[in-house]
Each structure stands twice: as C-alpha cells, then as structure tokens.
Scaffold this active site. Sequence first.
Site, PDB file in Angstrom:
ATOM      1  N   ASP A 211     -36.464 -25.020 -31.411  1.00  0.00           N
ATOM      2  CA  ASP A 211     -37.090 -25.070 -32.560  1.00  0.00           C
ATOM      3  C   ASP A 211     -36.221 -23.884 -33.372  1.00  0.00           C
ATOM      4  O   ASP A 211     -36.906 -23.130 -34.247  1.00  0.00           O
ATOM      5  CB  ASP A 211     -38.118 -24.164 -33.349  1.00  0.00           C
ATOM      6  CG  ASP A 211     -39.289 -25.517 -32.164  1.00  0.00           C
ATOM      7  OD1 ASP A 211     -38.613 -26.301 -31.646  1.00  0.00           O
ATOM      8  OD2 ASP A 211     -40.390 -25.155 -31.468  1.00  0.00           O
TER       9      ASP A 211
ATOM     10  N   LYS B  37     -31.344 -26.331 -34.567  1.00  0.00           N
ATOM     11  CA  LYS B  37     -29.775 -27.164 -34.231  1.00  0.00           C
ATOM     12  C   LYS B  37     -29.551 -28.260 -34.838  1.00  0.00           C
ATOM     13  O   LYS B  37     -28.807 -28.738 -35.313  1.00  0.00           O
ATOM     14  CB  LYS B  37     -30.212 -26.899 -32.963  1.00  0.00           C
ATOM     15  CG  LYS B  37     -30.191 -26.034 -31.585  1.00  0.00           C
ATOM     16  CD  LYS B  37     -31.087 -26.733 -30.700  1.00  0.00           C
ATOM     17  CE  LYS B  37     -31.870 -26.994 -30.218  1.00  0.00           C
ATOM     18  NZ  LYS B  37     -32.989 -25.527 -30.501  1.00  0.00           N
TER      19      LYS B  37
ATOM     20  N   GLY C  94     -37.971 -31.776 -31.860  1.00  0.00           N
ATOM     21  CA  GLY C  94     -37.780 -31.889 -33.225  1.00  0.00           C
ATOM     22  C   GLY C  94     -37.084 -31.499 -33.869  1.00  0.00           C
ATOM     23  O   GLY C  94     -37.160 -30.376 -34.195  1.00  0.00           O
ATOM     24  N   HIS C  95     -35.405 -32.037 -34.272  1.00  0.00           N
ATOM     25  CA  HIS C  95     -34.850 -31.763 -34.818  1.00  0.00           C
ATOM     26  C   HIS C  95     -35.103 -31.986 -36.496  1.00  0.00           C
ATOM     27  O   HIS C  95     -34.752 -33.204 -36.943  1.00  0.00           O
ATOM     28  CB  HIS C  95     -33.489 -32.260 -33.904  1.00  0.00           C
ATOM     29  CG  HIS C  95     -33.593 -31.728 -32.872  1.00  0.00           C
ATOM     30  ND1 HIS C  95     -31.625 -32.311 -31.659  1.00  0.00           N
ATOM     31  CD2 HIS C  95     -34.170 -30.472 -32.063  1.00  0.00           C
ATOM     32  CE1 HIS C  95     -32.382 -31.331 -30.867  1.00  0.00           C
ATOM     33  NE2 HIS C  95     -33.511 -30.400 -30.881  1.00  0.00           N
TER      34      HIS C  95
ATOM     35  N   GLN D  39     -34.366 -28.323 -27.780  1.00  0.00           N
ATOM     36  CA  GLN D  39     -34.972 -26.779 -26.479  1.00  0.00           C
ATOM     37  C   GLN D  39     -34.365 -25.908 -26.924  1.00  0.00           C
ATOM     38  O   GLN D  39     -33.270 -26.027 -27.829  1.00  0.00           O
ATOM     39  CB  GLN D  39     -35.659 -27.551 -25.296  1.00  0.00           C
ATOM     40  CG  GLN D  39     -37.352 -28.240 -25.604  1.00  0.00           C
ATOM     41  CD  GLN D  39     -36.628 -29.521 -25.179  1.00  0.00           C
ATOM     42  OE1 GLN D  39     -35.840 -30.281 -24.532  1.00  0.00           O
ATOM     43  NE2 GLN D  39     -37.505 -30.776 -26.038  1.00  0.00           N
TER      44      GLN D  39
HETATM   45  P1  IMP Z   1     -42.313 -30.042 -22.634  1.00  0.00           P
HETATM   46  O1  IMP Z   1     -41.454 -30.194 -23.277  1.00  0.00           O
HETATM   47  O2  IMP Z   1     -43.519 -31.431 -23.238  1.00  0.00           O
HETATM   48  O3  IMP Z   1     -42.780 -30.667 -21.432  1.00  0.00           O
HETATM   49  O4  IMP Z   1     -43.253 -29.318 -22.602  1.00  0.00           O
HETATM   50  C1  IMP Z   1     -42.816 -27.708 -22.122  1.00  0.00           C
HETATM   51  C2  IMP Z   1     -42.927 -25.763 -22.432  1.00  0.00           C
HETATM   52  O5  IMP Z   1     -41.731 -26.008 -23.111  1.00  0.00           O
HETATM   53  C3  IMP Z   1     -43.880 -25.749 -23.824  1.00  0.00           C
HETATM   54  O6  IMP Z   1     -43.967 -24.838 -24.215  1.00  0.00           O
HETATM   55  C4  IMP Z   1     -43.315 -26.761 -25.177  1.00  0.00           C
HETATM   56  O7  IMP Z   1     -44.028 -26.440 -26.537  1.00  0.00           O
HETATM   57  C5  IMP Z   1     -42.107 -26.493 -24.773  1.00  0.00           C
HETATM   58  N1  IMP Z   1     -40.875 -27.608 -25.901  1.00  0.00           N
HETATM   59  C6  IMP Z   1     -40.905 -28.627 -26.215  1.00  0.00           C
HETATM   60  N2  IMP Z   1     -40.244 -29.205 -25.747  1.00  0.00           N
HETATM   61  C7  IMP Z   1     -39.662 -28.317 -27.151  1.00  0.00           C
HETATM   62  C8  IMP Z   1     -38.752 -28.148 -28.300  1.00  0.00           C
HETATM   63  O8  IMP Z   1     -38.912 -29.311 -29.368  1.00  0.00           O
HETATM   64  N3  IMP Z   1     -39.366 -27.220 -29.186  1.00  0.00           N
HETATM   65  C9  IMP Z   1     -39.963 -26.153 -28.569  1.00  0.00           C
HETATM   66  N4  IMP Z   1     -40.543 -26.022 -28.267  1.00  0.00           N
HETATM   67  C10 IMP Z   1     -40.518 -27.143 -26.719  1.00  0.00           C
END
Ligand code: IMP
Length: 451
Positions: A30, A33, A57-58, A241
């Site tokens: 977040d 990017k 989520g971009h 991420q």
């Molecule tokens: P997962 O990727 O859904 O398995 O989540 C694993 C961890 O990564 C969790 O803490 C999510 O909140 C975090 N996470 C996954 N995608 C994002 C993102 O795009 N932005 C921020 N945190 C993310």
Amino acid sequence: MRPAERVEMSSLNQSRPARHSCVVGLQWGDEGKGKIVDVLTADADVVVRYQGGANAGHTVQVEDQEYIFHLIPSGILKKDTACVIGNGVVIDPRALIAELDGLLEMGLDHEENILISDRAHVVLPYHSALDEAKESAGGDGKIGTTLRGIGPCYTDKASRVGIRMSEFVDPNGLRERLVHLGELKNRELEKLHGRDPIDPDVVFEEYSAYAERLRSRVCDATAFLHEQDARGAGILFEGAQGAMLDIDMGTYPYVTSSNTSFLGLGPGTGFSARKVGKVLGITKAYATRVGEGPFPSEMQEEAAASLREVGGEFGATTGRPRRCGWLDIVALRRAIQFGDVDAMVVTKLDVLDHLEEIKVAVSYKVDGAETDQYPASTECEVIPQYRSFPGWLESTTECRAFEDLPEKAREYLRFVADAAGCPIAIVSVGKERSQIVSLDPWLEPTPVEGD
Ligand code: IMP
C-alpha cells in the site's frame, strides 16, 4: 596467473541497458505503487506483474475517476501498452474477469492488451475456502490474510498439484483436473477444517466459461518478454505488496506467500533480473500495515486514527482500516539492501502536512540490545528509538519542484535519503497523476566521510 589468462575487469564493466525498470514496495504494501507505475507507463511499452494475485489493490486516480487494480497491471490505462501477467502471479479467473468487466464499464476497451502467462497458477474456490477456514480457526495461526486464496494456491504450486493457465484453458481435461484437485482439497476442507466440500462439477460449470473468455489472452509470456527485449522495447515490472511481506525476507510468518521484492522478478517472469537497469523502491513518508504481525513503529491508536483519516488508509482490496506508524529506517534500509534499490519514491508526503511533530524510527532495542538490523524472530521485544522532526504545517499538494517544498519538508526528505543510504527520485504529494515532485538530479544521500 599468467598474463594471457588475465581478464581486465574494466572490460567487463559495460553497463546494462537502463531500458527496463522495476517498481517495488519497500514497506508492508500500500505504498502507492499504482500511481507511480501509471506515471512511469508513459515511457514503457510493456508493463508486467510478476507475483501475488488478487490480494493486491493498486489505486490510480485520473482526474475524478478512481481505478483499483488487483490483477491487471496498472499500465492498462495507456491504450497501447502491453500488460503481462507473469507466471509468478496466481490468477483467480473470477476476479480477473470482474476486473476486465469493470474496465469495460469505465469505457476502457483494453482487453486485447492483456497477456497471461501459460505457466501462471490458477486460484480456485477451494483455495479461498481453505484460506478462510485456516484464518477463522483461531489460535496463533492467524495471519490476517486478504482471504483471496493466495497462500493455499502457492502451497499447491510448491506441492506440485496446482493447475496452471495452460491447463485451465485447455478444454480437454479441465473437468478431470478439477475433479482430481477437488478430491484433494475437499479432504482437507472436510477432515481438517470441518467445512462442506465444494462440488467440482459446479466449479467446472462456472470456471469453464471463464476459461473460454481468457483463452485467447494466454500465451508464452516469457517468450513474449524476450521478443520485446530483442526489438528494443522498454519493460516496466510492477511488484505487488511490499518488501516486508516478502516470504523469504519479510516478517515471517506474517507475510504473503510470494517474493514481493525485486527478488521475485526473475522466477516470476523467466526474464533475467540482470537485464533490469533500474529498481525504484516506493515508501510512504510514514508507514502502514494491514493484517497481523510485527510493526515496531506503530502509533498509538489516537494518532493513527487521525493519520488514517487524512491518508485514506483503508485497504483497497478488503476495506480494512490500516494500522499506521512512523517511517521505520531499520526496515527501510533492509528492504533497500535485499531489493537492490537504486532510488526511492516517497509517497503521501502531503499526509504529514498537518502534523506538528514527525517521528522516524532510526534504530531498535531488541530484547534490550541496541541494533540497526531487523530481527528474524517475531517473538522478541522490539523498542524503536526515534528521532523527532518539527512539522512544516503548510500544504505541499501544489508543490511541483523540490525548491517549492517547505524547508522543513526538504530537511525531512534529506534525512530520509541519508539515513536510508539511498537517493530519492520522486516525491508524491497527492493522489492525482500531476501531484509529483520529480527530482532531477536525484536527492543523493550526503557522502559519508572516507567514501
Ligand atoms: P495474503 O497475501 O492474502 O495471504 O495475506 C498475507 C498478508 O499480506 C496479510 O497481512 C495481508 O494483509 C497482507 N497483504 C496481502 N496483500 C496486500 C496488499 O496488497 N497490501 C497490503 N497488505 C497485503
């Protein structure tokens, strides 16, 4: 060594073309990017996602229209940019098609620009159901995932039972593959988690229609990237991420299941990272995190609530309120090192405009001992040591050059470049594409004596 065998090192010193670049997050995701990739797409022929999935989520703001991309590379807004979803991405076809439909509704008929690697793995309803079942099991195992099935899909990839796009869009045998995987996954859902099984025939009915729609977009994306490279195209790689969520280098186990940093580029595309001339690392002027896990510089809730409000710090994928904190130099420096970052982009500087005092974590006390290194364990006590800066208390949103920024904001940025040991190339001061301060030359860290 005999003279004839000696290799002059200077003859090996020919620099690689800077035609290709990579944008990665340096924190916990977040960082903004999407906007930076959108801005840099102006100079790119191809934009590539190489890891993650619909957990990302971009957000890109163009005038009064907000676009949020989960799987589609943020380069999609430019009409003639090829947008590649690489083999390292895990693709939920339902989410991808919803996103494509959303683009069409907004008048962007750019589906032909999308290319999907035939080696990318497919996220199926079994994966999301398992993600949800594991997360709701309670106890210490909760990660706070996005529930998008990311971990279970990468697990199947590593266990060599996953379904790849090439098989997904092959009408011969998709039903059998789904039945086979369904049996395996249903056993897990029922026996381990006490959940209802998911009928593979129902999945087939829905997903074969998705396969039909996506078939023409699936290709050998690695070959495509090499062809583009050979014909002189510029390729922009877009990480999802952030570095501290990297499965190897992040705050394990509170991470996502892919290499979110520059480290993921090679395996996630089949394109050598050595060909990429520039890595830009994105960091907010402060820090946020969603989900569970360590966040040493996290603020008290009262201060966090105010920053969350001003910065709109709610998840673009899940809508969850983000945890807020101060910029953490220890984590940042590490992310810059292992991600081989050439320069930083500092985003959301304007969110700090109203603060009287701004803090930065410059080192830690880990179980009582002072250190400037990020600890491996998530169990130890980490107490950040802060340095405090006076706020500038004026708006930066109209600034377009470094000299336009208030002196105290410039001091803050100089400190960040020095402490992180990395230049700053761009500062972002608002959501809009135009709200950018481009630093030419880059704001370089002050040379350390003896350098
Ligand atoms: P997962 O990727 O859904 O398995 O989540 C694993 C961890 O990564 C969790 O803490 C999510 O909140 C975090 N996470 C996954 N995608 C994002 C993102 O795009 N932005 C921020 N945190 C993310």
